[in-house]
Scaffold this active site. Structure first.
Site: not given
Length: 569
Positions: A298, A302
């Site tokens: 994350h 991403h």
């Protein structure tokens, strides 16, 4: 029934009787006119008349019976038709009466409350079904079916959300035990589906491990220092499904999100359409990019991937053809901020450790609410306010859509979102002129973009799989460090079968969503052939092969161990 048919039925007996009478008169006349000595003549005539009359009576009876059967059959059919018409009329009257009763009930509620009463569609449906049972005589099975529907409507908080725990038990999707049970537990933990209302108790503890407060500092980004030719060659592939965001990240020295966002804003002409200050756009995206924590998965790379994949669905898949400009603007901004300041742990971890985010957002979509609130704080800065020149109605709509889209990425809402979409598609009730319907399509698009690596080239998919696995292991390490039991499949010491966990994740969560969405997009445009599903199935086949190899290897190890124990004994 025609009078002609009735005439045939009632006339045939009289014709037969008249014929017998005429024949009898003929015999009497013949006996009187012929001398008694001529016996042969008399017997011949009597036999002839008797045979003819008998045959005529038999034929007449058969014909009459056939006509009567036909008559009765037609009479029954007409009677059944009249009964059906009467029942239909009764049902229509009953339905109108039900509707009137419901309206009267609503008016009565308004009169009693002295205000306005709003009834939900589910409540109205329940009232109609109950009135239907009262006013219309239903067959027993239909009555039971209506009861079941009323029970479901009354019990369910979300009629679109399936019973995940029950379905996992019914479908031996993953098979086996042991590790398979861990995967099932992980999926339940992931979608946060508490069907029985039970909560796994976890000890209260401070977070520990990595800091959750990183990435809040505002900073001025360095200019992008990639070579122009290499960057241009890369951006030529922006509309390709397997666009490589890792290459963008390398070319821009960590500013891939800034490059892709500004490029997409230019391609959709957002800067001119909404009078956006380019400097403020750069400031906003730079601060969002800087606020992404350096987690294995994350992170800003991403975010770049989700922004680029959302653009793919808008442009290449044709969603932009029926979207309004401010809706597409909201979709791209939502993709940019959807994991802003993500701490690298799950919602359930934050809730279990009583983290300040969980307390602030009442344990509901904790991370997603934080991503939104933190990003909107950045937008409130005058130097980052890219929406300052939007009309008030547009500003409200864009904010509402961004909130909807980011909240849709919470996997706790996954099955509800897919249920609404698939129900709408199955009922052929996808009205693209309706704003809520368009927002529903965008929610599925951003969800598919968020989990998009599963359907990308295997090199990219494998790379992302390694990153998400490491991030989950890090959470498991933190949980063990602070005295918690590691979440399902997050214990790096216990969970070695990555292939099996990937199979469970793809088959249960990702593949059904992609099938539904891609089939919907391709049905809209029959010339459109998207590569997503084919690549997803190819990646899935790889993990199936790996899972079989792991199982064979494990079985072999068990067999060798058993043989060694046997020899030792």
């Amino acid at each position: 029934i025609s009078y002609h048919t009735l005439g045939k039925i009632f006339l045939f007996p009289y014709i037969a009787s008249a014929t017998i009478a005429v024949n009898a008169c003929y015999i009497i006349a013949a006996l009187l006119m012929r001398p008694s000595e001529d016996r042969h003549f008399t017997v011949y005539h009597i036999l002839t008349v008797v045979f003819t009359s008998t045959f005529l009576c038999y034929a007449t009876h058969k014909f009459e019976a056939r006509i009567r059967r036909s008559f009765l059959s037609r009479l029954k059919a007409e009677h059944d038709k009249m009964v059906l018409e009467h029942e239909k009329h009764q049902l229509m009257e009953g339905t109108n009466e039900i509707r009137e009763d419901i309206y009267k009930g609503i008016i009565q509620k308004i009169d009693q409350s002295g205000g306005f009463v709003i009834s939900s569609p589910a409540e109205t449906m329940m009232h109609m079904l109950k009135k239907l049972q009262e006013k219309v005589r239903l067959p027993p099975r239909a009555f039971q079916g209506v009861n079941k529907i009323i029970s479901i409507l009354g019990r369910s908080n979300d009629i679109f959300k399936p019973h995940v725990k029950r379905d996992l038990q019914r479908r031996s999707m993953i098979g086996g035990n042991g590790n398979g049970n861990d995967i099932k537990a992980w999926i339940l933990d992931l979608v946060n589906n508490d069907e029985d209302g039970s909560v796994n108790p976890r000890p209260s503890s401070a977070t520990g491990g990595r800091s959750l407060e990183q990435g809040n500092a505002s900073l001025t980004p360095n200019p992008i220092s990639s070579e122009q030719k290499a960057r241009d060659r890369l951006l030529e592939k922006l509309d390709h499904w397997n666009f490589d965001v890792f290459e963008a990240e390398a070319l821009t020295k960590g500013h891939g999100l800034l490059l892709l966002t500004i490029t997409i804003f230019q391609r959709y002409n957002f800067i001119q359409k909404f009078n956006i200050d380019p400097i403020k756009l750069r400031n906003f995206v730079s601060q969002i990019e800087a606020g992404y924590i350096n987690n294995p998965y994350h992170n800003s790379v991403h975010a770049s991937d989700v922004v680029r994949t959302t653009h793919y669905f808008l442009k290449v898949a044709g969603i932009k053809d029926y979207m309004k400009d401010h809706e597409m603007l909201a979709a791209i901004v939502a993709a940019v901020i959807h994991d802003f300041e993500h701490p690298g742990v799950s919602n359930n971890f934050l809730v279990a450790t009583k983290h300040e985010y969980a307390i602030l957002y009442n344990d509901t979509s904790v991370l997603e609410n934080h991503h939104l609130a933190a990003a909107f704080r950045i937008l409130q800065k005058s130097e980052c306010d890219i929406f300052e020149n939007l009309k008030p109605e547009q500003k409200r709509s864009v904010r509402k859509n961004i909130i909807n889209l980011v909240l849709a990425t919470d996997l706790a809402n996954h099955f509800g979102e897919i249920g609404r979409f698939s129900t709408s598609v199955a009922s052929e009730n996808v009205d693209k002129k309706d704003g809520d319907t368009r927002l529903m399509i965008l929610r599925i698009a951003i969800k598919c973009a968020d989990l998009g690596h599963v359907a990308k080239s295997f090199d990219q998919h494998r790379r992302w799989t390694g990153r998400i696995t490491e991030e989950m292991y890090l959470q498991g390490d933190t949980e063990k460090k602070i005295g918690m039991k590691p979440s399902p499949i997050m214990d790096r010491d216990a969970n070695k079968n990555i292939a099996k966990s990937q199979l469970g994740f793809i088959k249960f969560l990702v593949e059904p969503m992609y099938k539904e969405f891609i089939c919907f997009l391709e049905k809209d445009d029959r010339l459109l052939k998207l590569p997503c599903l084919k690549q997803l199935k190819s990646n899935l086949a790889y993990w199936e092969g790996e899972a079989k190899n792991m199982k064979s290897k494990k079985d072999k190890e068990i067999k060798i161990h058993s043989m060694k124990e046997g020899k030792h004994q």
